[in-house]
Structure formats: C-alpha cells, structure tokens
Enzyme design. Structure first.
Site, short mmCIF file in Angstrom:
data_model
loop_
_atom_site.label_atom_id
_atom_site.label_comp_id
_atom_site.label_asym_id
_atom_site.label_seq_id
_atom_site.Cartn_x
_atom_site.Cartn_y
_atom_site.Cartn_z
N LYS A 1 -2.29 3.58 -2.47
CA LYS A 1 -1.05 4.37 -2.42
C LYS A 1 -1.10 5.61 -3.31
O LYS A 1 -0.07 6.09 -3.79
CB LYS A 1 0.18 3.52 -2.75
CG LYS A 1 0.26 2.20 -2.01
CD LYS A 1 -0.01 2.32 -0.52
CE LYS A 1 1.04 3.15 0.21
NZ LYS A 1 0.68 3.30 1.69
N SER A 2 -2.30 6.13 -3.49
CA SER A 2 -2.47 7.34 -4.30
C SER A 2 -2.71 8.58 -3.46
O SER A 2 -2.89 9.67 -4.00
CB SER A 2 -3.64 7.15 -5.27
OG SER A 2 -3.38 6.13 -6.20
N HIS B 1 -11.36 1.19 -2.22
CA HIS B 1 -10.60 1.01 -3.46
C HIS B 1 -11.46 0.32 -4.52
O HIS B 1 -10.96 -0.01 -5.60
CB HIS B 1 -9.36 0.15 -3.21
CG HIS B 1 -8.40 0.71 -2.22
ND1 HIS B 1 -7.95 2.02 -2.27
CD2 HIS B 1 -7.78 0.13 -1.15
CE1 HIS B 1 -7.10 2.22 -1.27
NE2 HIS B 1 -6.98 1.11 -0.59
N SER C 1 5.45 3.08 -4.21
CA SER C 1 4.88 3.14 -2.86
C SER C 1 4.21 1.82 -2.50
O SER C 1 4.33 1.33 -1.37
CB SER C 1 3.87 4.29 -2.77
OG SER C 1 3.38 4.43 -1.46
#
Length: 293
Positions: free
Chosen positions: A50-51, A105, A135
């Site tokens: 969520k970046s 990730h 988020s």
C-alpha cells in the site's frame, strides 16, 4: 499449518516476514525464490504494501511500452508485472519479453541472489507510513486472503507491532535504505509523485536508462494519473473483484493525508514517538515533518 509460526489467525511468520496462510506460498517456496533466475535487464518494483505498488506498475508499464516496441502484451498490468510471491493469481515464472519487470514485498535477505549479484535495477516506493496503515486497513477488508479487521484500534496495534501483512514498516524501510550500498536502488516518494508526477517519471527514466521524448513522457504521465488508472481495466484490478480475489475495488483515493481521518490524537502521538525512535538514524526519512504531514 501446525509447522507454521502463526502470529495471527491469517498470517504466519517466516524469516522475519509475514505471509497470508491462505496463499499457497510456504517456507520451502519462499526459500526457493532465492534461486529465481534473474536476467541482467530485469527491473524490480519493491514496496511495503500500500505504498504505491499499483501506481508504479502503471508507470513502468508505460515507460517500457514507450521504450520497447512490442513489449506490451494484451494483459493486465498485474500479469505483465507479476508478483514474485504470488501463487493465487500471478505467475512470475512464465516467459515474458525483456526487460522483465517484477514486483515484490520481500525483505532484502529474501530476494533472489541475482538481484545483488547481477546488480539489476530496483525501484523502491516509499510512502507516509500513517497513510500506509490506513490504506492497508481498508485493503484488509477487501482482500480475501486476509481476515477483515475487527476494529481500527486492533489493526493499529497490530501494524505498530509488526503483526500485519509483510511485517514491520519500519524494518522494511530501514533495511532497504541500508541496502543502497549493496543494491542498485532508486527510491521514490509517493508524495513526490503526487506533487510532480512528470518530474518523478523523468528521474525514473534516467535511472532505468530509458530515453523518451517529451511527448512520450507526457503520454506516460497522462496514463498514470489516478483518474486515468481508475477507469483503465489493465490498471485498476477490477478483474480481481470480478473473480472474488477482492470483494471491493482496491483503488480508493490516491491522496496523501487520509490518516487524519482515522488516527486519534493519542494514536498519532504514539506513532510519531515510535517513528522518531525507529528512524532517527536514517537521514532520508527521518525528517518527520516532511514525511508524516
């Protein structure tokens, strides 16, 4: 599941990272990723969840399509740039045209050996962790591989304790900032892309060694705005909503500062206290006023 180190009902921890137990990935599969064959022209998108992963997928897809005629396939960005740890819907092992782009990730120590050995290019996206938290909270309500949070308060504590998907944001970011000495990394701030997307696209092109005309860069930027992506079926993950991988749309707002609508005063104070303790030795991200605004 008896042999897995379960930290919550839906996540297990392996070598410092948290994985969804409902995913088909297991410790032997995670170890096998170390031997994933890396090509010299490969590019990795690495993020804490969520970046800005989906955003960077779109940007790199557009850059590669503009730079390498015939590179683009008639598939979604997710299929064009597969998730290395994915087993439910992605296939990172299928044959693809070069330069291949992969997203992950993984923490640095879990990356394929070739990422360091062949010094391939890595684009790392960094985002205000308060917005990441919010988020990820909403994402957890949608992704079928995660249990829906019982409350924001519980989720907040789990995030701060490193007991949510992937693990500790602080550890992930610190390890990649430190890894700049061993890996070829270009760090991009989500908030900088919001302020000057064209300027950041130009920097990414320079890092990748891709020479685009001004007109081509303009097209990349236009196709990579939140407005354009939200209606683009190749970019918006709508197919995964339709196939029940997600229960709702995953592109929410594409803004900075949404944390102000969720964190209480005490939660914000605690977050900033932990941030200062964890990140004080990292000049790139220790400026709390610029990153956590």
């Amino acid at each position: 599941m008896d042999s897995l180190d379960m930290i919550t009902s839906d996540l297990f921890r392996y070598k410092g990272m948290n994985f969804p137990v409902k995913e088909k990935l297991r410790p032997k599969d995670i170890d096998a990723l170390k031997d994933f064959e890396i090509h010299p022209t490969d590019v990795f998108i690495i993020t804490f969840p969520k970046s800005g992963t989906v955003w960077m997928q779109q940007i790199l897809s557009q850059i590669m399509e503009a730079s390498h005629p015939g590179w683009a396939e008639d598939v979604t960005n997710r299929a064009q740039i597969p998730y290395l740890e994915g087993r439910t819907v992605d296939d990172p092992f299928r044959d693809r045209k070069e330069p291949r782009v992969v997203r992950t990730h993984l923490f640095p120590e879990l990356l394929p050996h070739g990422v360091k050995e062949k010094q391939i290019k890595v684009v790392y996206v960094l985002r205000n962790p308060k917005d990441v938290l919010v988020s990820l909270y909403h994402f957890a309500h949608s992704w079928v591989l995660m249990d829906s949070p019982t409350s924001f308060e519980v989720f907040f504590k789990q995030f701060m304790d490193g007991k949510q998907f992937v693990g500790s944001w602080f550890a992930h970011v610190k390890q990649y900032v430190a890894a700049q000495e061993q890996l070829k990394i270009h760090i991009v701030r989500y908030e900088d892309m919001l302020k000057d997307l064209r300027g950041e696209v130009v920097k990414i092109c320079a890092f990748l060694g891709e020479e685009l005309t001004d007109e081509a860069i303009d097209r990349v930027v236009e196709a990579s705005t939140f407005k354009s992506m939200k209606i683009n079926p190749k970019a918006n993950y709508k197919d995964l909503v339709e196939t029940t991988v997600y229960t709702t749309a995953t592109m929410r707002k594409g803004v900075a500062g949404d944390w102000k609508n969720h964190l209480t005063v005490s939660q914000n104070e605690y977050f900033e206290k932990v941030f200062r303790e964890e990140m004080s030795e990292f000049p790139l991200i220790s400026d709390i006023e610029s990153l956590l605004q």
